[in-house]
Enzyme design. Sequence first.
Site, PDB file in Angstrom:
ATOM      1  CG  HIS B  27     111.657 -14.355 104.377  1.00 36.06           C
ATOM      2  ND1 HIS B  27     112.079 -14.716 105.632  1.00 36.06           N
ATOM      3  CD2 HIS B  27     112.184 -15.277 103.520  1.00 36.06           C
ATOM      4  CE1 HIS B  27     112.832 -15.816 105.552  1.00 36.06           C
ATOM      5  NE2 HIS B  27     112.908 -16.178 104.278  1.00 36.06           N
ATOM      6  CD  GLU B  30     109.796 -12.755 107.422  1.00 32.63           C
ATOM      7  OE1 GLU B  30     110.811 -12.287 107.984  1.00 32.63           O
ATOM      8  OE2 GLU B  30     109.650 -13.973 107.169  1.00 32.63           O
ATOM      9  CG  HIS B 122     114.157 -12.282 109.044  1.00 27.65           C
ATOM     10  ND1 HIS B 122     113.683 -12.985 107.958  1.00 27.65           N
ATOM     11  CD2 HIS B 122     115.479 -12.114 108.824  1.00 27.65           C
ATOM     12  CE1 HIS B 122     114.680 -13.228 107.122  1.00 27.65           C
ATOM     13  NE2 HIS B 122     115.783 -12.718 107.632  1.00 27.65           N
ATOM     14  CD  GLU B 184     112.332 -14.128 112.787  1.00 23.46           C
ATOM     15  OE1 GLU B 184     113.281 -14.751 112.280  1.00 23.46           O
ATOM     16  OE2 GLU B 184     111.289 -13.861 112.164  1.00 23.46           O
TER      17      GLU B 184
END
Lengths: 315, 321
Positions: B27, B30, B122, B184
């Site tokens: 993404h 990010e 992420h 993440e």
Amino acid sequence: MSSRTNISCLQEAKRVAIFGGTHGNEMSGITLVNMWIQNSAEIERNGLVIKPFISSPRAVEKCTRYIDTDLNRAFTPENLSSPDAEGLPYEVQRAKEINRMFGPKGSSDAYDVIFDLHNTTSNMGSTLILESSTDLFNLQMVHYIKKAIAPHTCSVLLNEHPQLKYSTTRSVAKHPIGLEVGPQPQGVLRSNVFESMRTILKHALDFIELFNSGVEFPPCTVDVFRVQERMDYPRDTNGNITAMVHPHLQDCDWEPLNRGDPMFLTFDGRTILYEGANTVYPTFINEAAYYEKQQAFMTTCREILAANAIRKACK
Amino acid sequence: MERHNNLWRNAVALPAVSRVAVCGGTHGNELAGVYLVRERLKRRGADGTEPVSVVTVMSNPRATQLCVRYVETDLNRCFTQAMLSTPVSEASPYEMIRSQELNALLGPKGSGQAVDLLCDLHNTTANMGLCLITYSDRDWICLHICKHLQREMASTPVRYVHFDIPLNEAYSLDSVGKHGFAMEIGPQPHGVVRSAIFSAMQEGVQLMLDWICQFNSGTLFEGGWVDVYTTVKNIDYPRDPETHEITAAVHPDLQDRDFCLLHPGDPMFLSFSGETLRYKGKEALYPFFINEGAYYEKGIALSLARKKRVEIPSVHSETLR
């Protein structure tokens, strides 16, 4: 005795607008304005025309800051006077429309007050943004709001800087006020941020109603932070940033930054210190939208502004 | 001596983790992963001979350039077997084309040529600390790596999240590797890099690679247990039935309380008209991805998980002994 002669009589503020979605991913203002467009009961005040308005519907729909160019920089004399033409950037077209609806900027037909609602990823708390140190109406309103929300606090940012001041959406009005609340990520709605913004607007509208009803507001002073300088990230020859805001500066908006204090941390772990001669008060620290505007944070200095007593002018 | 021999006797032998992929910018907004990948690519070649080869990849360069999550469609939903085998043309969405490029580079998914471990970096706006998110609750390699990070990372909470989806429906980039997880880290706004978050990610990746090197060199890692959070369901915002606009925000009592047990009757949303909406489920569950900015469009205000304790065996690599 001198206070009796130093009352400024100002025009009634009959037409007020509340703008949300000047940036389409700053969710508190967008949500509030959409709510008030559906049901305006909460914002109605005697004798006042109050218009909630989404500045940039296309950007709001895409949940993006802007489509072609930043609307909140687009209200320049060149843009506002440019002829209607195919292929104008969306935000320039929009600026001209907003100027027609709520201006013209600088004329006596312009709206009296425009509140422009924004969010920031910076830890600025609630911040009211002024563009003039001599707008008595705005100074008195800000003073009223700060008293009303105590013990909660609200900072006041003054951007009168000749180069760094920019042509905002709200500048169309006689009395422009920016309301910036953070920290909130883009595209996210945080309940506490939303409610803070809502409360500040409530008090602002109360002030205007009181003023229009003839209430006199005594002389006051307002503590402000005056914009000094924009500080960019260290960058390499390709323009990529080579350091991040230092952990000791991150989230420390409005706190003093002294010579020798840590400012940036390079990706390979080296600390870069602030070398300025004077203590400054940084703000807009690590605002997402400002990476592309070459700004890691802004420096300000503290100042106390004085405002005369004000009262609505008799007809 | 006795215990030592027992450990080896009861240990599970697994193939070495010889090829690792570290991916960032899946993404494009990010940023901790984007900058970590950029730094690793700058310093390529500085790594000497190691018992692991690491390939570092910027997954979605166009989205990274524009600092957006995706250009046409979410890249991290393009890795199902079905989507990877759909014929693409120049007219296909950019991310569909890119997912097949990444599958060729790091996979093919499900084959013997795929990388041994794929770590996909992420960030989230939710207050989740560091989470390893994967599709299996019995992948000993991933679970041991989690245990290692938990032991070594003093100031960051580290958790293991299990997406309970059959492997043939797995849709994210990390499913391309023989082992894989998303790393993440939050909270961080999209489009921002926070130095504490960057440092935590850098440390997490380094500890992961250290573990893999030790594992490949023949070290025995003693078993134990790991708390695993297994997804149960997602909850959407209350919405206006006509306009579909949200009518409430995550309640201040729930905001930032990822992985704090949510009981039936606890506040969940605060409507714009001031009403508190409460959790109506029968079972107390663990919330996470609370108020993730990218999930508004996916209809997710928060996810809910059950926690269970998973026993993991001692492990060592097959190459020695």
